[in-house]
Design a protein around this motif. Sequence first.
Motif, PDB file in Angstrom:
ATOM      1  N   VAL A   1       0.830  -1.206   0.000  1.00 59.29           N
ATOM      2  CA  VAL A   1       0.000   0.000   0.000  1.00 59.29           C
ATOM      3  C   VAL A   1       0.865   1.257   0.000  1.00 59.29           C
ATOM      4  CG1 VAL A   1      -1.617   1.360   1.396  1.00 59.29           C
ATOM      5  CG2 VAL A   1      -2.022  -1.080   1.040  1.00 59.29           C
ATOM      6  N   GLY A   2       1.845   1.319   0.890  1.00 61.13           N
ATOM      7  CA  GLY A   2       2.697   2.508   0.954  1.00 61.13           C
ATOM      8  C   GLY A   2       3.488   2.731  -0.307  1.00 61.13           C
ATOM      9  N   GLY A   3       3.988   1.646  -0.902  1.00 62.37           N
ATOM     10  CA  GLY A   3       4.742   1.779  -2.143  1.00 62.37           C
ATOM     11  C   GLY A   3       3.878   2.262  -3.290  1.00 62.37           C
ATOM     12  N   ALA A   4       2.639   1.746  -3.355  1.00 58.11           N
ATOM     13  CA  ALA A   4       1.725   2.181  -4.420  1.00 58.11           C
ATOM     14  C   ALA A   4       1.366   3.651  -4.268  1.00 58.11           C
ATOM     15  CB  ALA A   4       0.467   1.315  -4.409  1.00 58.11           C
ATOM     16  N   ILE A   5       1.060   4.077  -3.052  1.00 57.81           N
ATOM     17  CA  ILE A   5       0.717   5.484  -2.820  1.00 57.81           C
ATOM     18  C   ILE A   5       1.933   6.375  -3.081  1.00 57.81           C
ATOM     19  CG2 ILE A   5       0.088   7.176  -1.053  1.00 57.81           C
ATOM     20  CD1 ILE A   5      -1.666   5.002   0.230  1.00 57.81           C
TER      21      ILE A   5
ATOM     22  N   LEU B   1      -7.408  -0.567  -2.117  1.00 53.69           N
ATOM     23  CA  LEU B   1      -6.253  -0.463  -2.999  1.00 53.69           C
ATOM     24  C   LEU B   1      -5.652  -1.858  -3.186  1.00 53.69           C
ATOM     25  CD1 LEU B   1      -3.296   2.098  -2.442  1.00 53.69           C
ATOM     26  CD2 LEU B   1      -3.216   0.101  -3.905  1.00 53.69           C
ATOM     27  N   PRO B   2      -5.938  -2.520  -4.301  1.00 48.25           N
ATOM     28  CA  PRO B   2      -5.348  -3.845  -4.536  1.00 48.25           C
ATOM     29  C   PRO B   2      -3.869  -3.721  -4.904  1.00 48.25           C
ATOM     30  CG  PRO B   2      -6.678  -3.175  -6.419  1.00 48.25           C
ATOM     31  CD  PRO B   2      -6.856  -2.116  -5.381  1.00 48.25           C
TER      32      PRO B   2
ATOM     33  N   GLY C   1      -6.751   3.179  -6.684  1.00 43.93           N
ATOM     34  CA  GLY C   1      -7.441   2.901  -5.436  1.00 43.93           C
ATOM     35  C   GLY C   1      -8.390   4.018  -5.063  1.00 43.93           C
ATOM     36  N   ILE C   2      -9.208   3.739  -4.051  1.00 42.56           N
ATOM     37  CA  ILE C   2     -10.100   4.741  -3.477  1.00 42.56           C
ATOM     38  C   ILE C   2      -9.730   4.880  -2.011  1.00 42.56           C
ATOM     39  CG2 ILE C   2     -12.479   5.405  -2.975  1.00 42.56           C
ATOM     40  CD1 ILE C   2     -13.367   3.720  -5.341  1.00 42.56           C
ATOM     41  N   LEU C   3      -9.478   6.115  -1.577  1.00 41.62           N
ATOM     42  CA  LEU C   3      -8.967   6.379  -0.239  1.00 41.62           C
ATOM     43  C   LEU C   3      -9.843   7.423   0.441  1.00 41.62           C
ATOM     44  CD1 LEU C   3      -5.187   6.688  -1.243  1.00 41.62           C
ATOM     45  CD2 LEU C   3      -6.357   4.634  -0.411  1.00 41.62           C
ATOM     46  N   HIS C   4     -10.919   6.986   1.101  1.00 40.20           N
ATOM     47  CA  HIS C   4     -11.709   7.917   1.903  1.00 40.20           C
ATOM     48  C   HIS C   4     -10.851   8.379   3.071  1.00 40.20           C
ATOM     49  CE1 HIS C   4     -15.043   6.027  -0.272  1.00 40.20           C
ATOM     50  NE2 HIS C   4     -15.813   7.021   0.145  1.00 40.20           N
ATOM     51  N   LEU C   5     -10.829   9.676   3.337  1.00 36.97           N
ATOM     52  CA  LEU C   5     -10.027  10.159   4.456  1.00 36.97           C
ATOM     53  C   LEU C   5     -10.699  11.292   5.189  1.00 36.97           C
ATOM     54  CD1 LEU C   5      -7.079  12.472   3.511  1.00 36.97           C
ATOM     55  CD2 LEU C   5      -8.697  11.718   1.790  1.00 36.97           C
TER      56      LEU C   5
ATOM     57  N   PHE D   1      -9.555  -5.299 -11.298  1.00 35.91           N
ATOM     58  CA  PHE D   1      -8.269  -5.963 -11.336  1.00 35.91           C
ATOM     59  C   PHE D   1      -7.944  -6.297 -12.778  1.00 35.91           C
ATOM     60  CE2 PHE D   1      -5.569  -9.729 -11.388  1.00 35.91           C
ATOM     61  CZ  PHE D   1      -4.531  -9.327 -10.573  1.00 35.91           C
ATOM     62  N   GLU D   2      -6.902  -5.701 -13.307  1.00 33.95           N
ATOM     63  CA  GLU D   2      -6.516  -5.920 -14.697  1.00 33.95           C
ATOM     64  C   GLU D   2      -5.113  -6.528 -14.740  1.00 33.95           C
ATOM     65  OE1 GLU D   2      -6.999  -2.464 -17.097  1.00 33.95           O
ATOM     66  OE2 GLU D   2      -9.187  -2.468 -16.910  1.00 33.95           O
ATOM     67  N   PRO D   3      -5.031  -7.863 -14.942  1.00 35.10           N
ATOM     68  CA  PRO D   3      -3.720  -8.518 -14.965  1.00 35.10           C
ATOM     69  C   PRO D   3      -2.819  -7.932 -16.053  1.00 35.10           C
ATOM     70  CG  PRO D   3      -5.503 -10.124 -14.896  1.00 35.10           C
ATOM     71  CD  PRO D   3      -6.126  -8.799 -15.184  1.00 35.10           C
ATOM     72  N   PHE D   4      -1.535  -7.934 -15.796  1.00 32.45           N
ATOM     73  CA  PHE D   4      -0.567  -7.438 -16.780  1.00 32.45           C
ATOM     74  C   PHE D   4       0.731  -8.213 -16.602  1.00 32.45           C
ATOM     75  CE2 PHE D   4      -0.710  -4.828 -12.992  1.00 32.45           C
ATOM     76  CZ  PHE D   4       0.588  -4.871 -12.535  1.00 32.45           C
ATOM     77  N   ASP D   5       1.418  -8.406 -17.695  1.00 28.99           N
ATOM     78  CA  ASP D   5       2.710  -9.105 -17.684  1.00 28.99           C
ATOM     79  C   ASP D   5       2.636 -10.422 -16.915  1.00 28.99           C
ATOM     80  OD1 ASP D   5       3.813  -7.036 -19.094  1.00 28.99           O
ATOM     81  OD2 ASP D   5       4.548  -5.985 -17.323  1.00 28.99           O
ATOM     82  N   GLY D   6       1.513 -11.153 -17.110  1.00 29.74           N
ATOM     83  CA  GLY D   6       1.372 -12.438 -16.448  1.00 29.74           C
ATOM     84  C   GLY D   6       1.023 -12.359 -14.983  1.00 29.74           C
ATOM     85  N   SER D   7       0.705 -11.155 -14.487  1.00 31.20           N
ATOM     86  CA  SER D   7       0.376 -11.031 -13.068  1.00 31.20           C
ATOM     87  C   SER D   7      -0.926 -11.752 -12.759  1.00 31.20           C
ATOM     88  CB  SER D   7       0.240  -9.551 -12.681  1.00 31.20           C
ATOM     89  OG  SER D   7      -0.861  -8.964 -13.336  1.00 31.20           O
TER      90      SER D   7
END
Length: 345
Positions: A11-15, A134-135, A153-157, A254-260
Amino acid sequence: MRYIIIGAGAVGGAIGGRLAEAGHEVALVARGAHYEALRTHGLRLMTSEGTRTHRLPTVDGPAALGELRPDDVLVLAVKTQDSEAALEAWGPAPVAGGGTAAERLPLVCAQNGVESPRIALRRFRRVYGVCVWLPATLVEPGAVSAAGAPLTGILHLGRHPHGTDETARRIAADLEKAHFEAPVVPDVARWQYAKLLGNLANAIEAVSGVLTSEEGLALFARVRAEGEAVLAAADIAYTGEEEQKKARGNKIRFEPFDGSERGGGSSWQSLDRGTGTIEADYLNGEIVLLGRLHGVPTPLNELLQRLANTFARERRAAGSLPVAELVRLADEAVAFVQEERAPRP
């Protein structure tokens, strides 16, 4: 504003990566092999748009950053079981012009559960809660996958325990420019408790694998019903299914990419990485705590809390307990409580 991401994992890395892509100043905080990889090779952020490498300042604690700035925003993204140690380290950090981080800087808790903002408020004056949709996955040290699209992602705050302010709106505006939707709400806890009910499945997934079977989904329905009964007894409000669906819409797919592939959630990832800890005490354990405070039995959540902690402590393989065996243990736990509560002749 500069964003200091305390816990630059999934999560932290994505944000942090997304904020950096939007032109914001970002510093990452990590430890162990992840810290070494980020320092040496940068953050590899994988999304449906491709893989980018962000070479961002990376530290293992506040001393490495020196004096903090008055415009810094601390984003706490560690697992809740690691919150106390992180807050103890960052709270006393000096801020240019006088005072400490705990006295002067906003702290944004981007975590599962509802406990971290309460822990933080003991140290920090300005605490903000976030309901995190946030996936994301920490694929390997230095690499984070965020496969949500079209939004990451969606981040209600909002302020904790309630309310909004200009700082929340400024943070939200920055997130909105970084592939997130970030509604500012005065009742963020209501969203967090709704997310908590969904996160009660994390322990099932961690010990028995991704929920796909009818047996597993039926068990989760029972676990969630237990949680709903506890929140009702505690008179705790949470957003309903329709309000959540309206908020999410089709904004995160969720949209797979590069074999994810769609991996397990945060608790499954903890077991898969063999960290030795898991967040069950603050998910299923929150329901157990409230149940004990308000006289509601919670045998299913107690069982899942205990099993998840045992798996983490003994470093058992994620998903290694057959669902049928988990259901059997759940039935036994419920029967035991029913027998204990039955009137004695």
